[in-house]
Design an enzyme around this catalytic site. Structure first.
Site, PDB file in Angstrom:
ATOM      1  N   LYS A 288       0.869  -1.183   0.000  1.00  0.00           N
ATOM      2  CA  LYS A 288       0.000   0.000   0.000  1.00  0.00           C
ATOM      3  C   LYS A 288       0.897   1.221   0.000  1.00  0.00           C
ATOM      4  O   LYS A 288       1.162   1.843   1.035  1.00  0.00           O
ATOM      5  CB  LYS A 288      -0.919  -0.018   1.219  1.00  0.00           C
ATOM      6  CG  LYS A 288      -2.119   0.909   1.077  1.00  0.00           C
ATOM      7  CD  LYS A 288      -3.097   0.378   0.055  1.00  0.00           C
ATOM      8  CE  LYS A 288      -4.338   1.254  -0.027  1.00  0.00           C
ATOM      9  NZ  LYS A 288      -5.280   0.775  -1.041  1.00  0.00           N
TER      10      LYS A 288
ATOM     11  N   SER B 288      -8.742  -0.471  -4.625  1.00  0.00           N
ATOM     12  CA  SER B 288      -8.907  -0.052  -3.245  1.00  0.00           C
ATOM     13  C   SER B 288     -10.393   0.122  -2.926  1.00  0.00           C
ATOM     14  O   SER B 288     -11.151  -0.843  -2.979  1.00  0.00           O
ATOM     15  CB  SER B 288      -8.109   1.219  -2.992  1.00  0.00           C
ATOM     16  OG  SER B 288      -7.822   1.362  -1.629  1.00  0.00           O
TER      17      SER B 288
END
Length: 591
Positions: free
Chosen positions: A188, A385
């Site tokens: 991430k 996401s």
């Protein structure tokens, strides 16, 4: 005197609104009612991809007056209509000099191939291809046409894909800025530029992974369309750059010529008296009205960052967009109530956003499925996401081979600016009551150990919620989801192998899947149910007036004899003023 000046200023402002705002809106309405010029009997459409390109058309009713531009969805629809339109004899595509977003390029390639199957000619013309963005995707679009032309002396610089990231860590250290962020997990990397001065091994691996997948897909598609061996095409491209005559010698293009020569070639094929027509004018013209009361597939479009609330403000001329959770959820509930709607296609193009907003939309998707209406997600360039959170429990997910999806993870935190501001004589002081965490997101200092522990536990819970939704929707074990999650971005081709998407394809593939899941045989109407503002709401936004004020202005215009104003008055009777409350920034983002 003060009251007089205030009154005078109000009258003057009202006159400006009346003399400028109302005529503008009425002229806009008249232009829309009149429609574009009729399509000539023999038409060659010119599609200029050098204009701004988005995945979906702007929902603002006035955005079309801001600047020119196309959306992939309007191009697809226009090409499908042109296939069956006997007046349209061919299409000329003007290619941009730089790259096109990979997912958009995939979708356009599918639309071009479908159009060519109708037997109508298509020429792509380039004034040069330069190493900006994913230029291989632009070349792939050109390769999908019947003939790829290039201007004499133009540069052909399609040698690969590169990407640059900025890292601010050393600058932050120099000026005393502390980036206090956490990630779930190592892939991430949205905030890595704040935390490091170079790629971490995981960041480097993830970037190279999607870049290699996109590059391989583009080369394979271009090679297939030009009937070349992918390995040979790859080697030839990487040996560049070339000028147009060299590109022609190496069979990378088909013709060298000016754009007017390409136009003339198509017009000659179209027949005597053929005329050029701007694709945007054709695509935005009046399509044949759908008839019948048969089954419909609802189409809901969503593009941009995912945020809470409703679209209650902003610039009505802007083509920029966000996905407002309330609006998209309401569109789903409207589709649920519509008796003719048997299935729903969500066209999604989003890199992520708020977890709570994503969950609100996901709940609406669950409700649609519970009502017996399958939901198919069609991903554009991004479905990552928060965009994947939304998609995770759909009946089916269809992505382009180069769609960037997955990124199942979260990040959050703050910048601690106390030291930096202190160097300029600015001191940050904080007061708070309640628990220690109440002041955790103050800008003055970094998290205390206790605040960080609480924040970290909260992040873990959000990440676990994300994993559980993906596991339930994709019928994978939570452990398997955690293996392929950690914030890793995958292309559609990679996601298909991992079980994160069901099928590779474009929007019309998603429509076909929705029909199959709903048991619809034969044709089905596409019923667009995307949220959009009304003309009067646009007036309220740009002029900053209330519904009652706008009604007064419209009534005045009616008195002066314009019958179209009556339509505004009728609509105003049902309009309500949208909330203008401030949005609070959520420190955590599933992006």
């Amino acid at each position: 005197m003060k009251q007089f000046l205030i009154t005078a200023a109000g009258v003057f402002a009202g006159l400006l609104i009346f003399l400028i705002g109302v005529p503008f809106v009425l002229i806009s309405m008249a232009a829309a009612a009149a429609g574009p010029a009729p399509t000539p009997a023999k038409t060659v459409l010119e599609l200029d991809l050098r204009d701004p390109l988005t995945d979906q058309s702007a929902q603002s009713v006035l955005a079309g007056f801001a600047r020119r531009g196309h959306s992939a969805m309007s191009i697809l629809e226009g090409l499908r209509r042109a296939e069956k339109d006997d007046r349209v004899k061919g299409v000329l595509i003007r290619l941009p000099e730089g790259g096109v977003e990979p997912g958009l390029a995939d979708e356009l390639r599918l639309g071009i191939r479908h159009f060519r199957a109708s037997g109508k000619p298509m020429i792509a013309h380039s004034q040069g291809l330069y190493p900006s963005g994913v230029v291989t995707a632009t070349y792939m679009i050109g390769a999908a046409s019947d003939d790829l032309w290039m201007q004499p002396g133009a540069s052909f610089q399609v040698t690969g894909i590169s990407n640059e990231d900025l890292f601010f860590k050393r600058a932050f250290d120099k000026f005393g800025v502390h980036a206090d962020y956490e990630q779930r997990y190592e892939y991430k990397n949205a905030v890595n530029g704040y935390l490091y001065d170079d790629y971490t091994p995981a960041h480097r691996s993830a970037e190279l992974s999607w870049m290699t997948s996109v590059y391989t897909t583009d080369i394979a598609a271009a090679a297939a369309d030009r009937k070349l061996d992918p390995a040979v095409l790859k080697a030839t491209l990487e040996a560049g750059p070339y000028l147009s005559d060299e590109a022609l010698d190496k069979h990378l293009i088909d013709h060298v010529g000016q754009v007017h020569e390409a136009q003339a070639a198509l017009l000659k094929q179209a027949g005597e008296g053929a005329e050029l027509m701007d694709f945007e004018d054709y695509a935005h013209g009046r399509a044949p009205r759908e008839r019948g009361l048969g089954p419909a597939v609802a189409v809901i479009e969503a593009e941009g960052d995912i945020v809470d609330g409703k679209d209650g403000g902003g610039n009505p001329f802007s083509r920029g967009s966000s996905i407002y959770a309330d609006d998209i959820a309401d569109a789903f509930y409207d589709a649920i109530k519509a008796k003719d709607v048997k299935a729903i296609v969500l066209r999604l193009n989003s890199p992520g956003g708020s977890d709570t907003a994503s969950e609100e939309i996901l709940a609406a998707i669950r409700a649609a499925k519970a009502a017996g209406k399958p939901v198919v997600v069609s991903m554009g360039t991004y479905g990552a996401s928060g965009g994947y959170w939304i998609s995770s429990e759909a009946s089916a997910i269809i992505a382009e081979p180069t769609t960037l999806t997955g990124s199942i993870g979260v990040f959050g935190g703050k910048f601690a600016l106390g030291d930096a501001l202190g160097r300029f004589g600015v001191d940050v002081r904080q007061l708070s009551v309640g628990g220690d965490y109440a002041g955790g997101f103050g800008m003055g200092k970094e998290f205390t150990p206790a605040q960080r522990a609480a924040f970290s536990h909260w992040m873990d819970r959000i990440y676990d919620n994300f994993v559980q939704r993906v596991a339930a929707g994709r019928k994978l074990s939570p452990d398997r989801v955690r293996e392929i999650a950690k914030g890793h971005v995958w292309t559609g081709a990679q996601a298909k192998e991992l079980g994160l998407v069901d099928q590779l394809g474009g929007f019309y593939d998603a429509v076909a899947k929705a029909k199959t899941l709903a048991g619809i045989t034969g044709e089905a109407r596409l019923k667009r149910m995307s949220p959009s503002g009304s003309p009067i709401e646009a007036v309220q936004k740009i002029l900053g007036v209330s519904a009652s004020s706008a009604k007064t202005l419209a009534a005045a215009a009616w008195v002066f004899g314009d019958p179209r104003a009556q339509g505004i008055i009728d609509e105003l009777g049902q309009a309500r003023l949208r909330s203008q409350g401030a949005m609070v920034l959520d420190p955590t983002r599933v992006r």
